[in-house]
Design a protein around this motif. Structure first.
Motif, PDB file in Angstrom:
ATOM      1  N   ASP A 257       0.826  -1.213   0.000  1.00 64.55           N
ATOM      2  CA  ASP A 257       0.000   0.000   0.000  1.00 64.55           C
ATOM      3  C   ASP A 257       0.863   1.266   0.000  1.00 64.55           C
ATOM      4  N   ARG A 258       1.950   1.240  -0.750  1.00 67.06           N
ATOM      5  CA  ARG A 258       2.818   2.410  -0.844  1.00 67.06           C
ATOM      6  C   ARG A 258       2.391   3.299  -2.002  1.00 67.06           C
ATOM      7  N   ASP A 259       2.677   4.581  -1.871  1.00 64.77           N
ATOM      8  CA  ASP A 259       2.400   5.543  -2.923  1.00 64.77           C
ATOM      9  C   ASP A 259       3.593   5.577  -3.875  1.00 64.77           C
ATOM     10  N   PRO A 260       3.377   5.257  -5.161  1.00 64.04           N
ATOM     11  CA  PRO A 260       4.502   5.258  -6.111  1.00 64.04           C
ATOM     12  C   PRO A 260       5.219   6.605  -6.196  1.00 64.04           C
ATOM     13  N   GLU A 261       4.519   7.692  -5.856  1.00 67.32           N
ATOM     14  CA  GLU A 261       5.122   9.014  -5.935  1.00 67.32           C
ATOM     15  C   GLU A 261       6.184   9.229  -4.851  1.00 67.32           C
ATOM     16  N   THR A 262       6.036   8.536  -3.729  1.00 68.49           N
ATOM     17  CA  THR A 262       6.960   8.738  -2.613  1.00 68.49           C
ATOM     18  C   THR A 262       7.759   7.494  -2.245  1.00 68.49           C
ATOM     19  N   CYS A 263       7.434   6.353  -2.833  1.00 67.74           N
ATOM     20  CA  CYS A 263       8.134   5.117  -2.490  1.00 67.74           C
ATOM     21  C   CYS A 263       9.591   5.194  -2.921  1.00 67.74           C
ATOM     22  N   GLU A 264      10.486   4.851  -2.008  1.00 63.96           N
ATOM     23  CA  GLU A 264      11.922   4.932  -2.291  1.00 63.96           C
ATOM     24  C   GLU A 264      12.385   3.865  -3.267  1.00 63.96           C
ATOM     25  N   ALA A 265      11.535   2.861  -3.532  1.00 67.07           N
ATOM     26  CA  ALA A 265      11.937   1.751  -4.391  1.00 67.07           C
ATOM     27  C   ALA A 265      11.507   1.929  -5.843  1.00 67.07           C
ATOM     28  N   VAL A 266      10.820   3.030  -6.177  1.00 66.92           N
ATOM     29  CA  VAL A 266      10.390   3.265  -7.555  1.00 66.92           C
ATOM     30  C   VAL A 266      10.734   4.694  -7.949  1.00 66.92           C
ATOM     31  N   GLY A 267      10.680   4.956  -9.260  1.00 69.01           N
ATOM     32  CA  GLY A 267      10.972   6.297  -9.730  1.00 69.01           C
ATOM     33  C   GLY A 267      12.398   6.465 -10.196  1.00 69.01           C
ATOM     34  N   ALA A 268      12.707   7.666 -10.664  1.00 60.42           N
ATOM     35  CA  ALA A 268      14.019   7.930 -11.249  1.00 60.42           C
ATOM     36  C   ALA A 268      15.154   7.760 -10.253  1.00 60.42           C
ATOM     37  N   ALA A 269      14.907   8.141  -9.004  1.00 58.40           N
ATOM     38  CA  ALA A 269      15.965   8.050  -7.980  1.00 58.40           C
ATOM     39  C   ALA A 269      15.760   6.849  -7.070  1.00 58.40           C
ATOM     40  N   SER A 270      15.179   5.818  -7.606  1.00 57.59           N
ATOM     41  CA  SER A 270      14.794   4.667  -6.780  1.00 57.59           C
ATOM     42  C   SER A 270      15.980   3.810  -6.380  1.00 57.59           C
ATOM     43  N   VAL A 271      15.766   3.050  -5.325  1.00 61.90           N
ATOM     44  CA  VAL A 271      16.680   1.993  -4.916  1.00 61.90           C
ATOM     45  C   VAL A 271      15.828   0.730  -4.853  1.00 61.90           C
ATOM     46  N   PRO A 272      15.705  -0.006  -5.986  1.00 58.49           N
ATOM     47  CA  PRO A 272      14.762  -1.133  -6.051  1.00 58.49           C
ATOM     48  C   PRO A 272      14.948  -2.171  -4.954  1.00 58.49           C
ATOM     49  N   SER A 273      16.181  -2.327  -4.470  1.00 53.83           N
ATOM     50  CA  SER A 273      16.421  -3.335  -3.434  1.00 53.83           C
ATOM     51  C   SER A 273      15.711  -2.995  -2.132  1.00 53.83           C
ATOM     52  N   LYS A 274      15.221  -1.760  -1.998  1.00 48.84           N
ATOM     53  CA  LYS A 274      14.551  -1.365  -0.762  1.00 48.84           C
ATOM     54  C   LYS A 274      13.088  -1.819  -0.725  1.00 48.84           C
ATOM     55  N   CYS A 275      12.601  -2.374  -1.798  1.00 49.85           N
ATOM     56  CA  CYS A 275      11.244  -2.935  -1.778  1.00 49.85           C
ATOM     57  C   CYS A 275      11.246  -4.186  -0.900  1.00 49.85           C
ATOM     58  N   PRO A 276      10.360  -4.266   0.104  1.00 45.55           N
ATOM     59  CA  PRO A 276      10.360  -5.422   1.015  1.00 45.55           C
ATOM     60  C   PRO A 276      10.090  -6.756   0.325  1.00 45.55           C
ATOM     61  N   SER A 277       9.435  -6.709  -0.837  1.00 47.46           N
ATOM     62  CA  SER A 277       9.028  -7.955  -1.490  1.00 47.46           C
ATOM     63  C   SER A 277       9.823  -8.291  -2.741  1.00 47.46           C
ATOM     64  N   THR A 278      10.832  -7.493  -3.054  1.00 47.94           N
ATOM     65  CA  THR A 278      11.615  -7.818  -4.241  1.00 47.94           C
ATOM     66  C   THR A 278      12.534  -8.996  -3.955  1.00 47.94           C
ATOM     67  N   ARG A 279      13.235  -9.462  -4.970  1.00 46.38           N
ATOM     68  CA  ARG A 279      14.111 -10.617  -4.818  1.00 46.38           C
ATOM     69  C   ARG A 279      15.466 -10.338  -5.480  1.00 46.38           C
ATOM     70  N   SER A 280      16.493 -10.982  -4.947  1.00 45.26           N
ATOM     71  CA  SER A 280      17.855 -10.823  -5.445  1.00 45.26           C
ATOM     72  C   SER A 280      18.155 -11.873  -6.515  1.00 45.26           C
ATOM     73  N   PRO A 281      19.265 -11.723  -7.255  1.00 45.63           N
ATOM     74  CA  PRO A 281      19.658 -12.779  -8.189  1.00 45.63           C
ATOM     75  C   PRO A 281      19.832 -14.130  -7.503  1.00 45.63           C
ATOM     76  N   HIS A 282      20.317 -14.105  -6.254  1.00 47.38           N
ATOM     77  CA  HIS A 282      20.498 -15.369  -5.546  1.00 47.38           C
ATOM     78  C   HIS A 282      19.153 -16.027  -5.248  1.00 47.38           C
ATOM     79  N   ALA A 283      18.131 -15.215  -4.976  1.00 47.03           N
ATOM     80  CA  ALA A 283      16.798 -15.761  -4.726  1.00 47.03           C
ATOM     81  C   ALA A 283      16.212 -16.362  -5.998  1.00 47.03           C
ATOM     82  N   ILE A 284      16.553 -15.783  -7.156  1.00 45.22           N
ATOM     83  CA  ILE A 284      16.124 -16.393  -8.419  1.00 45.22           C
ATOM     84  C   ILE A 284      16.805 -17.744  -8.585  1.00 45.22           C
ATOM     85  N   ARG A 285      18.076 -17.800  -8.281  1.00 47.00           N
ATOM     86  CA  ARG A 285      18.828 -19.063  -8.381  1.00 47.00           C
ATOM     87  C   ARG A 285      18.180 -20.128  -7.493  1.00 47.00           C
ATOM     88  N   ARG A 286      17.852 -19.760  -6.257  1.00 46.49           N
ATOM     89  CA  ARG A 286      17.228 -20.710  -5.354  1.00 46.49           C
ATOM     90  C   ARG A 286      15.850 -21.154  -5.878  1.00 46.49           C
TER      91      ARG A 286
END
Length: 336
Positions: A257-286
């Motif tokens: 329930d995050r707002d895309p306008e203020t979420c730190e994980a989306v947008g031009a200055a985003s840090v995608p790894s900060k999304c609580p539900s994202t996954r790393s390359p190692h998680a894809i491997r697993r």
């Protein structure tokens, strides 16, 4: 100390950074950052570093060594991510030299050290690939996600692939250990192998090469499969692609329930790894390894294909649930 820098104590810098961060991050993230940075300021105090302007790469190496003695490698990697963010911010306000954050080097995490519960589930992987197939067909992102999910190879192996390593007649990729030209494989020569991609995904790769690949060579004159304007793609760029593509909001609504306008994980200055539900390359491997096992691919075949010993596979990568394992055994035992 550079004449362009403004004096600031570590404590003043950390307090200002945390005040800057607090409105834009989750509470848990804020407190994790606070704990890590308090440890950093304590270390600075113990080592008589009272001005951030004086911090050097050698100081940071000593701090990493100090923390390595106290925490596990996976924890240290997460801690050092907060240090890098702090130093990047500090460079912007002219408290530390530009690029100092890049001198924070984390130790290599042992193979499979993440929790076995952290994996990319097959339904999510299929949705991501369906989205890319429809809207970003044969893009570099499409190729990255397709190869990682289909083969379960490591990030370093994916990055190492050259155009000459592709075998169209066999729909396969050859992985070769080339440390002398900056593309080593995890287990060195023992990691060298042919990996079957299959006609469907090989066609995605072929179309990417024809239409979307940036034609360039790397610093050694090799022709990488995955390229940027600067040459061979970096590991960090692959990692960021994975984090972004694995964000739930990439293909559906945000579950947090995050707002895309203020979420730190989306947008031009985003840090995608900060999304609580994202996954790393190692998680894809697993997830890929677990998916192969659920499809009744023999563990010995998975071991060879994914370049992982059976002991490590069972200890760190086999994320099948007990009832799933029982159901697979039942298929083989019917009629006994």
């Amino acid at each position: 100390m550079s004449d362009d820098l403004e004096p600031m104590t570590p404590t003043e810098g950390v307090e200002a950074f945390l005040a800057h961060r607090k409105p834009s991050v989750a509470e848990s993230t804020y407190y994790n950052n606070q704990t890590t940075l308090e440890q950093f300021t304590a270390w600075c105090s113990d080592n008589e570093i009272d001005n951030l302007n004086d911090l050097s790469g050698r100081d940071l190496a000593l701090f990493v060594a100090h923390r390595r003695e106290k925490v596990k490698p996976i924890t240290l990697q997460k801690n050092l991510s907060a240090i890098r963010e702090f130093l990047s911010w500090a460079a912007d306000i002219e408290a530390v030299p530009e690029g100092l954050n890049e001198k924070v080097h984390a130790p290599v995490v042992p193979d499979g050290s993440e929790s076995r519960s952290i994996k990319l589930e097959r339904p999510r992987a299929e949705k991501i690939l369906e989205y890319l197939d429809r809207y970003e067909y044969a893009s570099r992102d499409h190729v990255i996600m397709a190869i990682l999910w289909r083969t379960g190879m490591r990030l370093s192996a994916l990055r190492s692939i050259d155009l000459d390593d592709l075998e169209g007649d066999q729909f396969a990729i050859y992985l070769k250990h080339r440390p002398e030209t900056d593309t080593p494989l995890k287990n060195k020569d023992r990691s060298e192998r042919w990996v079957f991609l299959g006609p469907e995904w090989y066609s995605v790769v072929s179309e990417y090469i024809k239409v979307n690949r940036i034609e360039t060579t790397d610093d050694y004159g090799r022709e990488p499969l995955l390229t940027t304007k600067q040459g061979r793609i970096s590991g960090g760029s692959i990692r960021n692609t994975v984090y972004r593509c694995c964000q739930p909001c990439f293909v559906a609504d945000c579950p947090h329930d995050r707002d895309p306008e203020t979420c730190e994980a989306v947008g031009a200055a985003s840090v995608p790894s900060k999304c609580p539900s994202t996954r790393s390359p190692h998680a894809i491997r697993r997830g890929a390894i677990t998916g192969h096992l659920l499809e009744d691919v023999p563990p010995e075949i998975v071991s060879d294909r994914m370049d992982v010993s059976l002991d490590v596979l069972y200890q760190h990568y086999d994320a099948r649930q007990p009832d799933e394992k029982m159901e697979q055994r039942r298929k083989f035992l019917e009629g006994f």
